[in-house]
Scaffold this motif. Structure first.
Motif, mmCIF file in Angstrom:
data_model
loop_
_atom_site.group_PDB
_atom_site.id
_atom_site.type_symbol
_atom_site.label_atom_id
_atom_site.label_comp_id
_atom_site.label_asym_id
_atom_site.label_seq_id
_atom_site.Cartn_x
_atom_site.Cartn_y
_atom_site.Cartn_z
ATOM 1 N N ALA A 76 0.851 -1.197 0.000
ATOM 2 C CA ALA A 76 0.000 0.000 0.000
ATOM 3 C C ALA A 76 0.884 1.243 0.000
ATOM 4 N N THR A 135 -2.064 5.908 1.948
ATOM 5 C CA THR A 135 -3.132 5.020 2.417
ATOM 6 C C THR A 135 -2.875 4.558 3.836
ATOM 7 N N GLU A 188 -3.563 7.208 6.399
ATOM 8 C CA GLU A 188 -4.981 7.492 6.552
ATOM 9 C C GLU A 188 -5.693 6.321 7.216
ATOM 10 N N GLY A 227 -5.067 3.072 6.891
ATOM 11 C CA GLY A 227 -5.171 1.849 6.087
ATOM 12 C C GLY A 227 -4.500 0.661 6.723
ATOM 13 N N VAL A 274 -9.814 1.341 6.085
ATOM 14 C CA VAL A 274 -10.053 1.969 4.785
ATOM 15 C C VAL A 274 -11.014 1.135 3.978
#
Length: 47
Positions: free
Chosen positions: A33, A37, A40, A42, A47
């Motif tokens: 990833a 991501t 945030e 993830g 996510v």
């Protein structure tokens, strides 16, 4: 040894503590990833 639940790549204990969920489980890593991501939430699987 901590590993990414998505790809199985090793992640450091520090990475798991910072980016993992409440149990330090990592669901995304730099191998599978983007850092955007991951940052945030993830890696914690939100996510």
């Amino acid at each position: 040894m901590e590993t990414c639940a998505n790809c199985g790549q090793y992640v450091s204990p520090s990475f798991a503590r910072v980016f993992g969920d409440n149990e330090d489980a990592v669901h995304a890593c730099p191998n599978c990833a983007s850092m955007r991501t991951i940052m945030e939430a993830g890696a914690a699987g939100r996510v």
